[in-house]
Design a protein around this motif. Structure first.
Motif, PDB file in Angstrom:
ATOM      1  N   ASN A  52       0.859  -1.167   0.000  1.00  0.00           N
ATOM      2  CA  ASN A  52       0.000   0.000   0.000  1.00  0.00           C
ATOM      3  C   ASN A  52       0.909   1.236   0.000  1.00  0.00           C
ATOM      4  OD1 ASN A  52      -2.613   1.172   0.091  1.00  0.00           O
ATOM      5  ND2 ASN A  52      -2.344   1.603   2.256  1.00  0.00           N
ATOM      6  N   GLN A  53       0.366   2.418  -0.232  1.00  0.00           N
ATOM      7  CA  GLN A  53       1.193   3.630  -0.236  1.00  0.00           C
ATOM      8  C   GLN A  53       1.920   3.827   1.091  1.00  0.00           C
ATOM      9  OE1 GLN A  53       2.084   5.507  -2.863  1.00  0.00           O
ATOM     10  NE2 GLN A  53       0.981   3.912  -3.965  1.00  0.00           N
ATOM     11  N   ASN A  54       1.285   3.431   2.193  1.00  0.00           N
ATOM     12  CA  ASN A  54       1.923   3.415   3.508  1.00  0.00           C
ATOM     13  C   ASN A  54       1.742   2.023   4.084  1.00  0.00           C
ATOM     14  OD1 ASN A  54       2.747   6.266   3.916  1.00  0.00           O
ATOM     15  ND2 ASN A  54       0.562   6.598   3.641  1.00  0.00           N
ATOM     16  N   VAL A  55       2.810   1.471   4.650  1.00  0.00           N
ATOM     17  CA  VAL A  55       2.812   0.097   5.132  1.00  0.00           C
ATOM     18  C   VAL A  55       3.279   0.081   6.581  1.00  0.00           C
ATOM     19  CG1 VAL A  55       3.745  -2.218   4.755  1.00  0.00           C
ATOM     20  CG2 VAL A  55       3.467  -0.678   2.824  1.00  0.00           C
ATOM     21  N   GLU A  56       2.500  -0.614   7.441  1.00  0.00           N
ATOM     22  CA  GLU A  56       2.975  -0.856   8.802  1.00  0.00           C
ATOM     23  C   GLU A  56       3.959  -2.004   8.704  1.00  0.00           C
ATOM     24  OE1 GLU A  56       1.520  -2.426  13.138  1.00  0.00           O
ATOM     25  OE2 GLU A  56       0.016  -1.544  11.817  1.00  0.00           O
ATOM     26  N   LEU A  57       5.215  -1.726   9.035  1.00  0.00           N
ATOM     27  CA  LEU A  57       6.279  -2.678   8.815  1.00  0.00           C
ATOM     28  C   LEU A  57       7.002  -2.976  10.121  1.00  0.00           C
ATOM     29  CD1 LEU A  57       7.672  -4.070   6.331  1.00  0.00           C
ATOM     30  CD2 LEU A  57       9.273  -2.169   6.340  1.00  0.00           C
ATOM     31  N   VAL A  58       7.159  -4.257  10.406  1.00  0.00           N
ATOM     32  CA  VAL A  58       7.967  -4.693  11.543  1.00  0.00           C
ATOM     33  C   VAL A  58       8.948  -5.717  10.984  1.00  0.00           C
ATOM     34  CG1 VAL A  58       7.986  -5.801  13.802  1.00  0.00           C
ATOM     35  CG2 VAL A  58       6.050  -4.360  13.155  1.00  0.00           C
ATOM     36  N   VAL A  59      10.184  -5.273  10.807  1.00  0.00           N
ATOM     37  CA  VAL A  59      11.251  -6.139  10.291  1.00  0.00           C
ATOM     38  C   VAL A  59      12.472  -5.895  11.165  1.00  0.00           C
ATOM     39  CG1 VAL A  59      12.709  -6.716   8.318  1.00  0.00           C
ATOM     40  CG2 VAL A  59      10.352  -6.023   7.938  1.00  0.00           C
ATOM     41  N   LEU A  60      12.781  -6.895  11.988  1.00  0.00           N
ATOM     42  CA  LEU A  60      13.885  -6.802  12.943  1.00  0.00           C
ATOM     43  C   LEU A  60      13.734  -5.542  13.784  1.00  0.00           C
ATOM     44  CD1 LEU A  60      16.766  -8.134  10.656  1.00  0.00           C
ATOM     45  CD2 LEU A  60      15.312  -9.416  12.218  1.00  0.00           C
ATOM     46  N   ASN A 124      -8.410  -3.061  -2.769  1.00  0.00           N
ATOM     47  CA  ASN A 124      -8.771  -1.700  -3.118  1.00  0.00           C
ATOM     48  C   ASN A 124      -8.770  -1.601  -4.645  1.00  0.00           C
ATOM     49  OD1 ASN A 124      -9.335   1.004  -3.083  1.00  0.00           O
ATOM     50  ND2 ASN A 124      -7.295   1.638  -2.425  1.00  0.00           N
ATOM     51  N   ASP A 125      -9.872  -1.181  -5.214  1.00  0.00           N
ATOM     52  CA  ASP A 125     -10.001  -1.058  -6.675  1.00  0.00           C
ATOM     53  C   ASP A 125      -9.645  -2.352  -7.401  1.00  0.00           C
ATOM     54  OD1 ASP A 125     -10.846   1.588  -6.479  1.00  0.00           O
ATOM     55  OD2 ASP A 125      -8.793   2.375  -6.592  1.00  0.00           O
ATOM     56  N   GLY A 126     -10.060  -3.480  -6.838  1.00  0.00           N
ATOM     57  CA  GLY A 126      -9.858  -4.763  -7.488  1.00  0.00           C
ATOM     58  C   GLY A 126      -8.476  -5.369  -7.321  1.00  0.00           C
ATOM     59  N   LYS A 127      -7.569  -4.689  -6.633  1.00  0.00           N
ATOM     60  CA  LYS A 127      -6.222  -5.221  -6.412  1.00  0.00           C
ATOM     61  C   LYS A 127      -5.982  -5.369  -4.915  1.00  0.00           C
ATOM     62  CE  LYS A 127      -1.330  -4.666  -7.218  1.00  0.00           C
ATOM     63  NZ  LYS A 127      -0.234  -3.871  -7.692  1.00  0.00           N
ATOM     64  N   GLN A 128      -5.225  -6.393  -4.548  1.00  0.00           N
ATOM     65  CA  GLN A 128      -4.891  -6.604  -3.144  1.00  0.00           C
ATOM     66  C   GLN A 128      -3.582  -5.884  -2.823  1.00  0.00           C
ATOM     67  OE1 GLN A 128      -5.631 -10.657  -1.605  1.00  0.00           O
ATOM     68  NE2 GLN A 128      -6.076 -11.126  -3.739  1.00  0.00           N
TER      69      GLN A 128
END
Length: 138
Positions: A52-60, A124-128
């Protein structure tokens, strides 16, 4: 301690919100294969095409909401540090959801150990799109 509580709370919140509805994620709405391929091969560019344009990210040590470009760079750095073992290094353990949202739990095998992967897809708008991605060492 607080970080563990935050993690547990957010995972429980995702599960509860997705399981609360009576309608399940439509069976024809499979997880896009490119997401699995991106994770299995360590291709952050392919994976980020679903961010998505903004992503909640938890990586290390990275735990925040990032722009699509920032998230791609963080995931690229992760894969540079922890390359997947083989072409089929990612396997789905569980997935479920409702209407336009689906969560996935999987296992990623890398040269330096195994990781648990969680991601939340929303349509959203047919795309995941991936709205949340967590990659945590097992």
């Amino acid at each position: 301690m607080m970080k563990n509580f935050k993690h547990i709370f957010s995972v429980i919140l995702i599960f509860c919100s997705l399981l609360a509805g009576a309608a399940h994620f439509p069976q024809d709405k499979k997880i896009p294969n490119e997401i699995n391929v991106g994770l299995a091969t360590g291709d952050a560019k392919v994976l980020s095409s679903y961010f998505n344009q903004n992503v909640e990210l938890v990586v290390l040590d990275n735990d925040n909401v990032y722009s699509k470009a920032q998230a791609q760079q963080i995931v690229t750095n992760f894969f540079n540090k922890f390359p997947p073992l083989e072409k089929n290094a990612f396997s789905i353990i569980h997935d479920s959801g409702k209407e336009n949202a689906q969560y996935v739990i999987g296992k990623l095998k890398t040269e330096k150990g195994d990781f648990r992967v969680y991601f939340l897809l929303k349509q959203n708008d047919g795309k995941q799109y991936i709205h949340q991605l967590r990659i945590e060492q097992q």
